[in-house]
Design a protein around this motif. Sequence first.
Motif, mmCIF file in Angstrom:
data_model
loop_
_atom_site.group_PDB
_atom_site.id
_atom_site.type_symbol
_atom_site.label_atom_id
_atom_site.label_comp_id
_atom_site.label_asym_id
_atom_site.label_seq_id
_atom_site.Cartn_x
_atom_site.Cartn_y
_atom_site.Cartn_z
ATOM 1 N N ASP A 134 -7.750 -1.357 -7.919
ATOM 2 C CA ASP A 134 -6.182 -2.326 -6.956
ATOM 3 C C ASP A 134 -5.185 -2.594 -7.751
ATOM 4 O O ASP A 134 -5.336 -2.583 -8.676
ATOM 5 C CB ASP A 134 -6.761 -3.560 -6.367
ATOM 6 C CG ASP A 134 -7.562 -4.749 -6.850
ATOM 7 O OD1 ASP A 134 -7.246 -5.129 -8.155
ATOM 8 O OD2 ASP A 134 -9.042 -4.344 -7.107
ATOM 9 N N ILE A 139 -6.325 11.104 -1.826
ATOM 10 C CA ILE A 139 -5.651 9.751 -2.313
ATOM 11 C C ILE A 139 -6.226 9.195 -0.668
ATOM 12 O O ILE A 139 -5.665 9.107 0.618
ATOM 13 C CB ILE A 139 -4.031 9.469 -1.715
ATOM 14 C CG1 ILE A 139 -3.438 10.731 -3.416
ATOM 15 C CG2 ILE A 139 -4.027 8.035 -2.319
ATOM 16 C CD1 ILE A 139 -2.945 10.308 -3.778
ATOM 17 N N GLU A 140 -6.909 7.646 -1.009
ATOM 18 C CA GLU A 140 -6.897 7.134 0.311
ATOM 19 C C GLU A 140 -6.398 5.447 -0.756
ATOM 20 O O GLU A 140 -6.760 4.960 -1.171
ATOM 21 C CB GLU A 140 -8.306 6.180 0.476
ATOM 22 C CG GLU A 140 -9.158 7.562 1.049
ATOM 23 C CD GLU A 140 -11.266 6.864 1.101
ATOM 24 O OE1 GLU A 140 -11.770 6.018 1.598
ATOM 25 O OE2 GLU A 140 -11.653 7.615 0.169
ATOM 26 N N VAL A 141 -5.631 4.854 0.570
ATOM 27 C CA VAL A 141 -5.085 3.330 -0.380
ATOM 28 C C VAL A 141 -4.769 2.519 1.508
ATOM 29 O O VAL A 141 -4.495 2.791 2.272
ATOM 30 C CB VAL A 141 -3.063 3.049 -0.120
ATOM 31 C CG1 VAL A 141 -2.955 1.999 -0.520
ATOM 32 C CG2 VAL A 141 -3.388 4.762 -1.692
ATOM 33 N N THR A 142 -5.347 1.841 0.889
ATOM 34 C CA THR A 142 -5.468 0.732 2.522
ATOM 35 C C THR A 142 -5.139 -1.104 1.722
ATOM 36 O O THR A 142 -4.948 -1.375 0.653
ATOM 37 C CB THR A 142 -6.583 0.390 2.730
ATOM 38 O OG1 THR A 142 -7.489 -0.405 1.928
ATOM 39 C CG2 THR A 142 -7.614 1.051 2.925
ATOM 40 N N VAL A 162 -8.977 7.788 -6.161
ATOM 41 C CA VAL A 162 -8.211 9.083 -5.320
ATOM 42 C C VAL A 162 -9.807 9.955 -5.765
ATOM 43 O O VAL A 162 -10.053 9.634 -6.924
ATOM 44 C CB VAL A 162 -7.820 9.158 -7.044
ATOM 45 C CG1 VAL A 162 -7.108 10.674 -7.425
ATOM 46 C CG2 VAL A 162 -6.257 9.138 -6.784
ATOM 47 N N PRO A 181 0.961 -1.287 0.217
ATOM 48 C CA PRO A 181 -0.359 -0.028 0.238
ATOM 49 C C PRO A 181 0.771 1.085 0.397
ATOM 50 O O PRO A 181 0.360 1.998 -0.579
ATOM 51 C CB PRO A 181 -1.300 -0.071 1.186
ATOM 52 C CG PRO A 181 -1.180 -1.412 1.364
ATOM 53 C CD PRO A 181 0.330 -2.341 0.978
ATOM 54 N N THR A 185 2.167 1.546 -3.768
ATOM 55 C CA THR A 185 0.591 2.283 -4.598
ATOM 56 C C THR A 185 0.636 3.685 -3.924
ATOM 57 O O THR A 185 0.034 4.982 -4.837
ATOM 58 C CB THR A 185 -0.344 2.024 -4.098
ATOM 59 O OG1 THR A 185 -0.133 0.507 -4.957
ATOM 60 C CG2 THR A 185 -1.237 1.731 -4.545
ATOM 61 N N ARG A 186 0.087 4.000 -2.712
ATOM 62 C CA ARG A 186 0.403 5.843 -2.572
ATOM 63 C C ARG A 186 1.232 6.037 -2.956
ATOM 64 O O ARG A 186 0.430 7.448 -3.030
ATOM 65 C CB ARG A 186 0.540 5.723 -0.764
ATOM 66 C CG ARG A 186 0.079 7.695 -0.083
ATOM 67 C CD ARG A 186 -0.116 7.541 0.858
ATOM 68 N NE ARG A 186 -0.460 8.637 1.680
ATOM 69 C CZ ARG A 186 -1.715 9.534 1.703
ATOM 70 N NH1 ARG A 186 -2.584 8.237 0.873
ATOM 71 N NH2 ARG A 186 -1.633 10.337 2.373
ATOM 72 N N ALA A 234 -3.345 -3.571 -3.279
ATOM 73 C CA ALA A 234 -3.403 -2.716 -2.170
ATOM 74 C C ALA A 234 -4.793 -2.113 -3.298
ATOM 75 O O ALA A 234 -5.479 -2.422 -4.043
ATOM 76 C CB ALA A 234 -2.365 -1.567 -2.037
ATOM 77 N N TYR A 284 -7.189 1.200 -3.662
ATOM 78 C CA TYR A 284 -6.616 2.917 -3.937
ATOM 79 C C TYR A 284 -8.039 3.104 -4.042
ATOM 80 O O TYR A 284 -8.995 2.690 -4.951
ATOM 81 C CB TYR A 284 -5.644 3.344 -4.792
ATOM 82 C CG TYR A 284 -5.748 2.963 -6.124
ATOM 83 C CD1 TYR A 284 -6.637 3.923 -7.166
ATOM 84 C CD2 TYR A 284 -5.609 1.723 -6.628
ATOM 85 C CE1 TYR A 284 -6.879 4.078 -8.326
ATOM 86 C CE2 TYR A 284 -6.038 1.728 -7.810
ATOM 87 C CZ TYR A 284 -6.712 2.574 -8.215
ATOM 88 O OH TYR A 284 -6.753 2.243 -10.246
ATOM 89 N N LEU A 307 0.878 7.156 -6.757
ATOM 90 C CA LEU A 307 -0.120 8.187 -6.683
ATOM 91 C C LEU A 307 0.314 9.617 -6.631
ATOM 92 O O LEU A 307 -0.213 10.501 -7.249
ATOM 93 C CB LEU A 307 -1.023 7.704 -6.354
ATOM 94 C CG LEU A 307 -2.088 6.771 -6.840
ATOM 95 C CD1 LEU A 307 -2.773 6.479 -5.598
ATOM 96 C CD2 LEU A 307 -2.569 6.678 -8.112
#
Length: 177
Positions: free
Chosen positions: A152, A119-122, A141, A102, A105-106, A137, A139, A109
């Motif tokens: 993902d 941005i949200e990433v989990t 945006v 994750p 990925t963040r 991950a 995500y 972005l």
Amino acid sequence: MRVGKISSGSAAAALTLLAFGCAAPGTRAGGPEATPTSGQPSPSVVAVPTGPQADAPPNHGDNNSWKQRRELSEADERTGKKLAVRIRPKLEALRAAGDFAPASTRRALLDLGIKADAIEVTAMRTPTGQETTPPGAVYAVHFAQVGCVIGDVRPERVMVEVTASAAEFGCLEPFSH
């Protein structure tokens, strides 16, 4: 021939047998099929569902209305598609490198110039009944007040989808089970 009194138990049994014996053809399991008495075939009776989801509980729509996403305008849809075209190559590069973290990925972005608060990433969710979380991950945006690019990054694919946000949760639907 001798006619005597019939007991009430015998009378009830006789009436029961008579009732079952006189049932219309085709109404008993294993009984003969009903045949129409006229020369025309009987019309079929088909139960027709009423409402959009007749097999769902009557309050299904209300209970799930929190998941309903807004509508994107044509301009917002174009903005989202342009953003998605920028995002996909960065995430494909992560996938090709085998990097499904994750944090990576963040960072990818953020490297595109997307603001951190958009941005949200989990991490991927652990599937029910499994102990190990799969690599990858998830995500989202946020863009243009109502839009989302969600998806993902996992070993088998990169998903990039343009959609609208939901009033109750924004872009990423919360895990409920």
